[in-house]
Every structure is written in structure tokens, then in C-alpha cells.
Scaffold this active site. Structure first.
Site, PDB file in Angstrom:
ATOM      1  CE  LYS A 183      -5.394  -0.242   3.653  1.00  0.00           C
ATOM      2  NZ  LYS A 183      -4.567  -1.171   2.854  1.00  0.00           N
ATOM      3  CB  THR A 227      -0.911   0.013   1.242  1.00  0.00           C
ATOM      4  OG1 THR A 227      -1.734  -1.148   1.168  1.00  0.00           O
ATOM      5  CG2 THR A 227      -1.764   1.247   1.299  1.00  0.00           C
TER       6      THR A 227
HETATM    7 ZN   LIG Z   1      -3.229  -4.862   1.473  1.00  0.00          ZN
END
Ligand SMILES: [Zn+2]
Length: 540
Positions: free
Chosen positions: A157, A75
Site C-alpha cells: 500500500k 492502516t
Molecule cells: Zn484494512
């Protein structure tokens, strides 16, 4: 008028010309949407089912075979490429977490989006920051030439928001675990939509959620047993289950609500200079990890993304200003090995626990008479560090022995040393043709990367115990590297090309649309010409 007939033909012809023949207005609002773990494979599998925003974006410029070209397909590295034009080797974001043995704190693990200079910071208790991002984002670059431009990021996130937003965000919002929050000490306007969304989310979590599976997903509902539970069938959620909220379309829905609120409340696109909005839809990744990529859960999730993207486009239409949207992903993914096995991937397996750095390191400690830990790592593949307590005269031999141990394991495809990668030039040419070493080189930072870089074989899932998380990504294989890259400008004629463009090409492409000069030596990407004809959207 000597040729009235000819003139009328010319006028009629001009009216019939597709809009791309006229120079399209420069976008006033640049919107980047990242759908976490939205692989090119998922896009291919679902693209005909989309009826909302992901259908509309397919009328733009479609690269169904784009690349997060580096090996560390996680990510944080992935998001660091999207709006910087740079691969992780240049952004410095080599992984979600890495080891820094020089840190003067007990926790030697670093979180990619922490500020380690804040007293008491650790990889799990941290202050969110772009501290480790070595390069400028699109927002940073736009603000450098027009400080009145607004740079806004919202994501599930924190690392997605920060890595796309950069060092000079006006607004940033992300999920803290209990609510959407901003950076500590952030000053300025607090949008009403954040408070409204937080209240709505609290209400959503408090209620049990029904299991209404979209009709288009019915055929994908098939139970697969894994580690004492089952995946593949949409399950009802209990009241008060925050974890269930994060693996449902409701999570992205909330992020979308905030994004739309910010568009309206900040009047994005209506200022005196172009604005940037980065949106991170994170739930697809949580769904992929919890349930895999090929079940009813992912189907329901992706139809939710389709709907949320439609809502974002509708809000953008409401601004009545020219805008551009780019949608991509931070990395791809693959299904859990148990279902991969059922569906023809005979080589699919879970990682052998013997490959854990703790266990391999213990063997090395015994052989060389060293005190463990000998090997340090944030995960059982990728970057592996040799303990700095190993005496210098022994280091080369221990490193060599570690390499041999990894290579002798049947689940390991390749091992590279930092020295090997350091001596290589940055890769160039089509990313689909790169060697494994080149993929690792693209996410190698000489200061931050491990002493060894370990690639597992294809379809080896790096989760030994599948009780909580069943599937993952992070490999140098194409199912983790390939992502769709879609550009959409209302009214502009689109096209599709199988070219393996990279996510690092997004920044120079967007910069071309607004005439923002970017020195080519500062980035890895190249401008993609979005004009299907003889015109060009790139600066010449
Ligand atoms: Zn992931």
C-alpha cells in the site's frame, strides 16, 4: 602470571557468556516490517505453527501484547505511529480518509497519503505524498544527522510506504493497481529488481493459481456462508484476476522480492552511516477483509508471511553487517460476524444501515428544516462532521440532536464531541487500562478530526453489505488495538514480556540502539530496554 588457573577460568567464563553481556555492535541497517492487520490474536493463534522468519523473530525480544493504542485503528494512522514515536493525535493522520470542508475542490474527502496541492488532486486520483504527516520519521531524523544514510520503503500500500518512510526517502515503491511504482518525478537509481518483479507479477497474474493448502491449515478449511457466497475454504483463482493476486501470499512475495533486491542493489547497511528499510506486507489485511481472520485463507496467508520474513532475514544475514529488525502491525482485526456467531460471540452483528450518516443526517435535516447533507463522514463510525452550511446559531442544537440519535441506537457504545476530547490531556499510563475517551483522544487532531466521534459496540462489523468485503477493523476495541511487537538482533539474547508496550515506543527504542538523540517532548513513546540483564540499550 600469579593465578594462571583463575585466569583460565575467567577466560572460559567469558567465552561462555551470552552475547548480550558484551555491548552489541550498533546496527548499520534498521529494518521495520509491518504486517497489515496482524493482530496480537492472530500472532497468539499461529505462533507455534511458524517455522520460518516468524519463528526466528520469536528468539528475539517478544511483546505479544503490544498496542496501537488509539481508537482509529486503520492502516494510515497505524503506520504513522510505527517509526515516528507519535500517536495519530500528534502525527495528524487521524484516519485513512477524512472530511475537509474548507477544501477548494468538489471532493471534500481527503486521502491521508495524497498531496492536495497538486492541481486536480482528489481522494481517489491523487499524487502519493507524506504531505499530511505532521512529524518526522526515523528516516527523517537519521538523515538530518547523517545525510549519507539511505531511507528506503517498499509496501503493497502506498500509505504504508509513505507513513513509515517519511519526508526524505531515497527509494519508495508501492503497488499502483497494475505494477510497483515510485513517486512521480522521483530521480535517481532505478533498481533492476523492480522491473524484474513487475515482469514476474504480470506472469503470476496471467496464470490461474492452484489451491494448494499447506498441511498445517487443513483443519481450518470449513465453509461459512455470507451474503450469497462462502468463505473459509481456499479457492482457485482465474487467469488475469488482479484482485485475487492482492488477496494471496503472492502479493507479499513480490514486495519481499523488491525489498531483497533493494538490500542487495543498494548495498544497504554497507554505507558510511546507518540505513533504514521499511517494508509493508499488506496482503494479510486484504485477506482479512475478503475472507475474515479464522479460515483456511488466513492460515495460508500467515504461513506465507512466515516464509517471506525468513527470506528477508536471509538477505539481511547476507550483508554481514549488524542489523535490527522490528516487526509489528498497523492495527489488529476480528473475524466476520457470521463466523464469530458460530464460534461463541453471540453479540457479533453487522452494522444497522440506519446508522449511515446519510440516513441519520436526513432525519436531522427534516427535524431542523435543513438542506442535506447534514452529516458528513468517510465511514459510518469514528469521525462524523456537521455540515458547515448549518447556520451558527443552530449548530450546538443540531450537534446535540445528532449525539442523542447515535446514543439511542443499540449498536452504539459511546459518542464524544470534539470539545470534550480537546479539553482532555494526551493519555498516559498502560494503554490496556485506558478509557474509551482516552483511546479517541490519542487519535484526535483538533484541526482535522470530526465534530462527533462514534464508537460502535464490540463485535459490530461496520460493513452492512458483505458481498465484497466481509470483515474489518477500525474500532477502539482491543481486538483491533492489540498487535505483536518483535525486536530481533542476530546474536542478542531475547526475552518475552507481557508488558503492553506501544508501537510509539519503537522509534525511541531503535534510536537508543544507534545513539540517536530524540527530544522526549517531540514524541509520545518511551525507549524499551532490549537488554534482558543489567545492561541497557536505551540512552541514559
Ligand atoms: Zn484494512
Amino acid at each position: 602470571m600469579r593465578y594462571p588457573y583463575l585466569l583460565s577460568i575467567l577466560i572460559a567464563a567469558a567465552a561462555a557468556l551470552p552475547s548480550h553481556a558484551e555491548p552489541a555492535a550498533q546496527p548499520r541497517l534498521i529494518v521495520a516490517i509491518s504486517v497489515d492487520q496482524f493482530s496480537a490474536d492472530l500472532f497468539a493463534e499461529y505462533r507455534s505453527l511458524f517455522t520460518g522468519g516468524l519463528k526466528r523473530l520469536q528468539s528475539g525480544v517478544v511483546f505479544a501484547n503490544g498496542y496501537q493504542s488509539h481508537a482509529a485503528t486503520e492502516t494510515c494512522p497505524g503506520h504513522s505511529t510505527i517509526l515516528t514515536g507519535s500517536r495519530p493525535a500528534r502525527t495528524g493522520i487521524i484516519a485513512n480518509e477524512w472530511i475537509d470542508q474548507a477544501l477548494a475542490r468538489p471532493d471534500k474527502k481527503v486521502y491521508c497519503a495524497e498531496d492536495p496541492t497538486v492541481p486536480g488532486s482528489s481522494s481517489s486520483q491523487y499524487t502519493v505524498s507524506a504531505h499530511f504527516l505532521r512529524v518526522q520519521t526515523l528516516g527523517d531524523r537519521i538523515k538530518a544527522v547523517s545525510p549519507q544514510s539511505r531511507v528506503v520503503a517498499v509496501a503493497g500500500k502506498d500509505r504504508a510506504a509513505v507513513m513509515m518512510g517519511g519526508h526524505a526517502m531515497d527509494q519508495v515503491w508501492y503497488w499502483s493497481g497494475t505494477a510497483f511504482v515510485t513517486l512521480p518525478g522521483a530521480k535517481g537509481f532505478e533498481p533492476k529488481s523492480v522491473a524484474t518483479t513487475n515482469a514476474a507479477v504480470t506472469a503470476v497474474i496471467a496464470k490461474p493459481a492452484p489451491t494448494t493448502l499447506p498441511a498445517a491449515c487443513q483443519t481450518r478449511s470449513l465453509s461459512v456462508p455470507v451474503a450469497g457466497h462462502e468463505v473459509g475454504v481456499l479457492q482457485p483463482t482465474k487467469a488475469g484476476d488482479v484482485g485475487a493476486f492482492k488477496v494471496s501470499p503472492a502479493f507479499d512475495h513480490a514486495v519481499t522480492d523488491i525489498a531483497i533486491g533493494l538490500i542487495r542493489e543498494l548495498r544497504l547497511g554497507l554505507g558510511t552511516a546507518p540505513d533504514v528499510l521499511a517494508i509493508g506486507l499488506s496482503a494479510t489485511d486484504y485477506v482479512g477483509h475478503a475472507f475474515g481472520t479464522e479460515g483456511a485463507e488466513m492460515c495460508a496467508q500467515l504461513l506465507g508471511v512466515d516464509e517471506n520474513v525468513a527470506r528477508i532475514l536471509q538477505a539481511l544475514d547476507g550483508t554481514h553487517v549488524p542489523y535490527v529488525v522490528v516487526l509489528t502491525a498497523d492495527h489488529g482485526g476480528t473475524d466476520l460476524p457470521e463466523r464469530n456467531q458460530l464460534r461463541g460471540a453471540a453479540d457479533a452483528a453487522r452494522i444497522d444501515p440506519a446508522l449511515s450518516p446519510g440516513r441519520l443526517g436526513q432525519q436531522l435535516a427534516d427535524e431542523f428544516g435543513l438542506k442535506p447533507p447534514v452529516l458528513l463522514a468517510a465511514q459510518p463510525f469514528g469521525d462524523i462532521w456537521l455540515s458547515r452550511d448549518i447556520p451558527d446559531p443552530m449548530r450546538a442544537r443540531v450537534l446535540d440532536a445528532a449525539r442523542t440519535k447515535y446514543l439511542s441506537h443499540p449498536q452504539v457504545a459511546a459518542v464524544f464531541t470534539a470539545a470534550e476530547l480537546r479539553s482532555m490531556p494526551a493519555p498516559s499510563g498502560p494503554p490496556d487500562e485506558w478509557t474509551l475517551a482516552e483511546r479517541f483522544r490519542a487519535s484526535f487532531d483538533p484541526e482535522r478530526s470530526g465534530d462527533l466521534l462514534v464508537a460502535l459496540k464490540p463485535h459490530i462489523t461496520a460493513i452492512a453489505d458483505a458481498r465484497y468485503s466481509v470483515a474489518t477493523h477500525g474500532s477502539p476495541w482491543n481486538y483491533d488495538r492489540r498487535v505483536p511487537i518483535l525486536f530481533y538482533r542476530p546474536g542478542a539474547t531475547g526475552f518475552e514480556h507481557p508488558l503492553p508496550v506501544e508501537t510509539v515506543d519503537i522509534l525511541p527504542t531503535l534510536a537508543g540502539l544507534i545513539g540517536l538523540p530524540i527530544p522526549p517532548s517531540e514524541i509520545d513513546g518511551h525507549c524499551i530496554d532490549l537488554d534482558p540483564g543489567s545492561g541497557s540499550t536505551c540512552m541514559r
